[in-house]
Design a protein around this motif. Structure first.
Motif, PDB file in Angstrom:
ATOM      1  N   GLY A   8       0.868  -1.139  -0.104  1.00 52.48           N
ATOM      2  CA  GLY A   8      -0.007   0.078  -0.015  1.00 52.48           C
ATOM      3  C   GLY A   8       0.732   1.165   0.087  1.00 52.48           C
ATOM      4  O   GLY A   8       0.271   2.380  -0.170  1.00 52.48           O
ATOM      5  N   GLU A   9       2.131   1.240   0.296  1.00 51.24           N
ATOM      6  CA  GLU A   9       3.221   2.307   0.119  1.00 51.24           C
ATOM      7  C   GLU A   9       2.675   3.334   1.266  1.00 51.24           C
ATOM      8  O   GLU A   9       3.037   4.570   1.010  1.00 51.24           O
ATOM      9  CB  GLU A   9       3.310   3.003  -1.086  1.00 51.24           C
ATOM     10  CG  GLU A   9       3.867   1.961  -2.055  1.00 51.24           C
ATOM     11  CD  GLU A   9       4.152   2.777  -3.700  1.00 51.24           C
ATOM     12  OE1 GLU A   9       3.836   3.786  -3.953  1.00 51.24           O
ATOM     13  OE2 GLU A   9       5.022   2.195  -4.446  1.00 51.24           O
ATOM     14  N   THR A  10       2.075   2.808   2.297  1.00 55.24           N
ATOM     15  CA  THR A  10       1.706   3.704   3.183  1.00 55.24           C
ATOM     16  C   THR A  10       2.757   4.396   3.854  1.00 55.24           C
ATOM     17  O   THR A  10       2.729   5.422   4.573  1.00 55.24           O
ATOM     18  CB  THR A  10       0.773   2.870   4.582  1.00 55.24           C
ATOM     19  OG1 THR A  10       1.635   1.950   4.876  1.00 55.24           O
ATOM     20  CG2 THR A  10      -0.550   2.649   4.014  1.00 55.24           C
ATOM     21  N   TRP A  11       4.077   3.753   3.828  1.00 62.04           N
ATOM     22  CA  TRP A  11       5.244   4.323   4.512  1.00 62.04           C
ATOM     23  C   TRP A  11       5.508   5.905   3.842  1.00 62.04           C
ATOM     24  O   TRP A  11       6.466   6.909   4.352  1.00 62.04           O
ATOM     25  CB  TRP A  11       6.540   3.321   4.350  1.00 62.04           C
ATOM     26  CG  TRP A  11       6.620   2.980   3.077  1.00 62.04           C
ATOM     27  CD1 TRP A  11       6.296   1.831   2.408  1.00 62.04           C
ATOM     28  CD2 TRP A  11       7.330   3.737   2.202  1.00 62.04           C
ATOM     29  NE1 TRP A  11       6.777   1.904   1.101  1.00 62.04           N
ATOM     30  CE2 TRP A  11       7.578   2.961   0.721  1.00 62.04           C
ATOM     31  CE3 TRP A  11       8.212   4.703   2.072  1.00 62.04           C
ATOM     32  CZ2 TRP A  11       8.356   3.243  -0.351  1.00 62.04           C
ATOM     33  CZ3 TRP A  11       9.082   5.255   0.959  1.00 62.04           C
ATOM     34  CH2 TRP A  11       8.850   4.253  -0.250  1.00 62.04           C
ATOM     35  N   LYS A  12       5.045   5.968   2.557  1.00 67.07           N
ATOM     36  CA  LYS A  12       5.261   7.258   2.002  1.00 67.07           C
ATOM     37  C   LYS A  12       4.702   8.361   2.631  1.00 67.07           C
ATOM     38  O   LYS A  12       5.149   9.734   2.516  1.00 67.07           O
ATOM     39  CB  LYS A  12       4.767   7.334   0.670  1.00 67.07           C
ATOM     40  CG  LYS A  12       5.854   6.488  -0.215  1.00 67.07           C
ATOM     41  CD  LYS A  12       5.326   6.522  -1.848  1.00 67.07           C
ATOM     42  CE  LYS A  12       6.513   5.619  -2.566  1.00 67.07           C
ATOM     43  NZ  LYS A  12       6.178   5.521  -3.840  1.00 67.07           N
ATOM     44  N   ASP A  13       3.737   8.291   3.526  1.00 70.22           N
ATOM     45  CA  ASP A  13       2.997   9.519   4.295  1.00 70.22           C
ATOM     46  C   ASP A  13       4.005  10.342   5.095  1.00 70.22           C
ATOM     47  O   ASP A  13       5.005   9.866   5.817  1.00 70.22           O
ATOM     48  CB  ASP A  13       2.187   8.683   5.233  1.00 70.22           C
ATOM     49  CG  ASP A  13       1.195   9.824   5.591  1.00 70.22           C
ATOM     50  OD1 ASP A  13       0.025   9.950   5.195  1.00 70.22           O
ATOM     51  OD2 ASP A  13       1.450  10.858   6.451  1.00 70.22           O
ATOM     52  N   ALA A  14       4.008  11.582   5.070  1.00 71.86           N
ATOM     53  CA  ALA A  14       4.942  12.650   5.624  1.00 71.86           C
ATOM     54  C   ALA A  14       4.919  12.202   6.926  1.00 71.86           C
ATOM     55  O   ALA A  14       5.984  12.341   7.716  1.00 71.86           O
ATOM     56  CB  ALA A  14       4.298  13.866   5.343  1.00 71.86           C
ATOM     57  N   ARG A  15       3.987  11.583   7.904  1.00 69.43           N
ATOM     58  CA  ARG A  15       4.142  11.479   9.127  1.00 69.43           C
ATOM     59  C   ARG A  15       5.447  10.385   9.533  1.00 69.43           C
ATOM     60  O   ARG A  15       5.808  10.219  10.799  1.00 69.43           O
ATOM     61  CB  ARG A  15       2.918  11.316   9.978  1.00 69.43           C
ATOM     62  CG  ARG A  15       2.361   9.935   9.623  1.00 69.43           C
ATOM     63  CD  ARG A  15       0.883   9.597  10.358  1.00 69.43           C
ATOM     64  NE  ARG A  15       0.245   8.746  10.323  1.00 69.43           N
ATOM     65  CZ  ARG A  15      -0.545   7.971   9.332  1.00 69.43           C
ATOM     66  NH1 ARG A  15      -0.325   8.712   7.818  1.00 69.43           N
ATOM     67  NH2 ARG A  15      -0.867   6.775   9.219  1.00 69.43           N
ATOM     68  N   PHE A  16       5.588   9.758   8.578  1.00 66.73           N
ATOM     69  CA  PHE A  16       6.529   8.790   8.737  1.00 66.73           C
ATOM     70  C   PHE A  16       8.098   8.991   8.519  1.00 66.73           C
ATOM     71  O   PHE A  16       9.012   8.116   8.481  1.00 66.73           O
ATOM     72  CB  PHE A  16       6.124   7.511   8.099  1.00 66.73           C
ATOM     73  CG  PHE A  16       4.814   6.852   8.307  1.00 66.73           C
ATOM     74  CD1 PHE A  16       4.606   6.601   9.766  1.00 66.73           C
ATOM     75  CD2 PHE A  16       3.829   6.347   7.414  1.00 66.73           C
ATOM     76  CE1 PHE A  16       3.355   6.125   9.962  1.00 66.73           C
ATOM     77  CE2 PHE A  16       2.686   5.859   7.836  1.00 66.73           C
ATOM     78  CZ  PHE A  16       2.423   5.625   9.115  1.00 66.73           C
ATOM     79  N   GLN A  17       8.313  10.495   8.032  1.00 66.52           N
ATOM     80  CA  GLN A  17       9.488  10.685   7.772  1.00 66.52           C
ATOM     81  C   GLN A  17      10.022  11.312   9.034  1.00 66.52           C
ATOM     82  O   GLN A  17      11.413  11.423   8.829  1.00 66.52           O
ATOM     83  CB  GLN A  17       9.722  11.671   6.371  1.00 66.52           C
ATOM     84  CG  GLN A  17       8.300  11.314   5.386  1.00 66.52           C
ATOM     85  CD  GLN A  17       8.672   9.909   4.834  1.00 66.52           C
ATOM     86  OE1 GLN A  17       9.921   9.464   4.541  1.00 66.52           O
ATOM     87  NE2 GLN A  17       7.802   9.257   4.589  1.00 66.52           N
ATOM     88  N   ALA A  18       9.396  11.789   9.802  1.00 68.37           N
ATOM     89  CA  ALA A  18      10.115  12.751  11.056  1.00 68.37           C
ATOM     90  C   ALA A  18      10.937  11.734  12.083  1.00 68.37           C
ATOM     91  O   ALA A  18      10.119  10.802  12.439  1.00 68.37           O
ATOM     92  CB  ALA A  18       9.239  13.698  11.886  1.00 68.37           C
ATOM     93  N   ARG A  19      11.795  12.145  12.484  1.00 72.88           N
ATOM     94  CA  ARG A  19      12.692  11.255  13.543  1.00 72.88           C
ATOM     95  C   ARG A  19      12.730  11.829  14.750  1.00 72.88           C
ATOM     96  O   ARG A  19      12.884  12.907  14.969  1.00 72.88           O
ATOM     97  CB  ARG A  19      13.934  11.082  13.157  1.00 72.88           C
ATOM     98  CG  ARG A  19      14.314  10.702  11.454  1.00 72.88           C
ATOM     99  CD  ARG A  19      15.624  10.046  11.232  1.00 72.88           C
ATOM    100  NE  ARG A  19      15.698   9.593   9.821  1.00 72.88           N
ATOM    101  CZ  ARG A  19      16.490   8.757   9.276  1.00 72.88           C
ATOM    102  NH1 ARG A  19      17.266   8.211   9.948  1.00 72.88           N
ATOM    103  NH2 ARG A  19      16.303   8.228   8.010  1.00 72.88           N
ATOM    104  N   SER A  20      12.482  10.906  15.606  1.00 73.49           N
ATOM    105  CA  SER A  20      12.608  11.270  17.093  1.00 73.49           C
ATOM    106  C   SER A  20      13.979  11.163  17.600  1.00 73.49           C
ATOM    107  O   SER A  20      14.798  10.558  17.144  1.00 73.49           O
ATOM    108  CB  SER A  20      11.562  10.677  17.971  1.00 73.49           C
ATOM    109  OG  SER A  20      10.437  10.148  17.608  1.00 73.49           O
ATOM    110  N   ALA A  21      14.321  11.337  18.816  1.00 74.12           N
ATOM    111  CA  ALA A  21      15.723  11.352  19.416  1.00 74.12           C
ATOM    112  C   ALA A  21      16.137   9.958  19.608  1.00 74.12           C
ATOM    113  O   ALA A  21      17.174   9.587  19.008  1.00 74.12           O
ATOM    114  CB  ALA A  21      15.661  12.049  20.955  1.00 74.12           C
ATOM    115  N   VAL A  22      15.304   8.896  19.965  1.00 72.47           N
ATOM    116  CA  VAL A  22      15.567   7.575  20.151  1.00 72.47           C
ATOM    117  C   VAL A  22      14.938   6.945  18.726  1.00 72.47           C
ATOM    118  O   VAL A  22      13.801   6.854  18.652  1.00 72.47           O
ATOM    119  CB  VAL A  22      15.223   7.052  21.320  1.00 72.47           C
ATOM    120  CG1 VAL A  22      15.523   5.384  21.232  1.00 72.47           C
ATOM    121  CG2 VAL A  22      15.931   7.699  22.484  1.00 72.47           C
TER     122      VAL A  22
END
Ligand SMILES: *Cc1c(COP(=O)(O)O)cnc(C)c1O
Length: 418
Positions: free
Chosen positions: A403-417
């Motif tokens: 489904g290529e759901t990983w392409k959504d912008a919310r999955f691109q931001a990185r947390s500290a850990v």
């Protein structure tokens, strides 16, 4: 047997002799937890034990609990429960400090042993792909000593032998590589080190509680490892340290605090190291955190590492086979060795957008983790992961990729850990 249905996986779970151990752990509904190699799940008993330590032992017992609640002996008592998991004998292991700090201590001791034998040995050999803190600690120690010590890094396990020589003081390696899941042959690699006159320091962070270890049979010299991964000790729970008996009393270690003293409450102005591995302790122990380590270790007493290893390999075999058959059209590359003799208890898979794919999996309740560069890392803890979990995790992975759901912008931001 080729597994092609979820029902087959459920049948494997029904036949699994370890399936009862799953009830010893508390996991949230809707979560498939494949990150026990980073932070083990919580033993059910840990909540009551934490309450007991805080309200009774601390709250009521107060200072008396050092004697009456067994606090003072806790590092040794826990060490004795780790000993059978790593091929050590009772009295040879203590739980204390962190892996990073324990590595500093054993490396320093190993360098002193070697300096007394042959001062020309100035090199610490390790792998460039070793867990970074191990390399940072070795580098920091070499800088501190200012006697020409240096770190020599190899790029592949097969290069270790050639990197060892008459200048080598210590070989410092991690049994299972945190990123790739590659397992070293402890006995063979230790023999290579000894052949060249080097001492072998083993980091067991990704192998203690994950596979059978026999430090004595391998002839290892020093070992350290953490308790919060496969041993399920809780976030930041203290680490362990083991030293071969023949080396233990030769030197002490530079963090010569009072807990490593022969008679801490003599309050003497001069340091005299304790006999035994107690000399590898430094200061007052974090009792609240340390007490919970026992909850995880007591679960291991209900099984054995051979049984856990057999299930671990079956789980990782199944995961690899299902990913390869059900996600075949996606750009996934297996990083972990297929060879059982070379595989830890994790499966690492490279995907060009590994970070986003893992973020999308985590949102769907399949919790693994991401490691630079591009690696999806899935840890399999046979104590609480089942075969149907493997099936379900692969189906979520397939869905996220199809489904290529990983392409959504919310999955691109990185947390500290990560
Ligand atoms: C997890 C891990 C560590 C962690 O060290 P800490 O001091 O607990 O932060 C060290 N080395 C290896 C190989 C690890 O996998």
């Amino acid at each position: 047997m080729t597994v092609t249905t979820r029902e087959q996986c459920a049948a494997l779970d029904r036949e699994d002799p370890l399936r009862g151990l799953r009830d010893e752990f508390e996991l949230p509904k809707g979560v498939i937890y494949l990150d026990g190699n980073s932070l083990g799940a919580r033993p059910r008993s840990a909540a009551a034990r934490a309450a007991q330590v805080v309200t009774e032992e601390w709250g009521v017992g107060l200072i008396r609990s050092w004697n009456t609640a067994g606090w003072f002996q806790l590092p040794q008592r826990l060490g004795d429960k780790i000993a059978p998991l790593v091929g050590a004998k009772p009295g040879e292991v203590v739980v204390t400090d962190t892996t990073s700090i324990n590595l500093f201590k054993v490396l320093a001791a190993a360098l002193r042993v070697q300096a007394a034998r042959d001062p020309a040995r100035k090199v610490i050999v390790s792998e460039r792909s070793n867990f970074p803190t191990d390399l940072y600690i070795a580098q920091g120690l070499a800088d501190l000593l200012q006697q020409g010590y240096e770190l020599r890094l190899v790029d592949a396990p097969e290069q270790i032998g050639a990197a060892l020589g008459a200048d080598t003081a210590v070989l410092m390696v991690t049994e299972v590589n945190y990123r790739t899941g590659h397992l070293l042959d402890m006995r063979a690699v230790t023999a290579q080190a000894h052949e060249k006159g080097a001492l072998a320091v083993w980091d067991l962070c990704h192998s203690a509680g994950a596979l059978p270890i026999d430090l004595h049979a391998a002839g290892a010299d020093y070992a350290i490892g953490c308790t919060y991964k496969y041993l399920n000790g809780g976030p930041g729970s203290p680490a362990f340290v083991w030293v071969a008996p023949a080396l233990r009393e030769q030197f002490w270690q530079p963090l010569s605090g009072w807990w490593g003293h022969e008679a801490p409450f003599a309050m003497a102005p001069g340091y005299r190291p304790a006999q035994g591995v107690q000399r590898y302790m430094c200061g007052t122990q974090p009792i609240t955190s340390m007490a919970l380590v026992e909850c995880g270790l007591d679960i291991f007493a209900r099984t054995d590492m051979q049984a856990l290893r057999a299930k671990s390999l079956a789980l990782t075999d199944l995961f690899i086979a299902l990913v390869e058959s059900r996600c075949a059209r996606h750009p996934l590359t297996l990083v972990t060795p297929r060879d059982h003799a070379r595989r830890g208890s994790q499966v690492s898979i490279e995907h060009p957008q590994g970070f986003a794919v893992m973020a999308a999996l985590i949102e769907r309740g399949v919790i693994g983790d991401y490691r630079e560069p591009r690696i999806l890392r899935f840890g399999f803890t046979p104590l609480y992961v089942g075969f149907a979990d493997v099936w379900d995790a692969v189906e979520v992975l397939r869905d996220v990729l199809d489904g290529e759901t990983w392409k959504d912008a919310r999955f691109q931001a990185r947390s500290a850990v990560t």
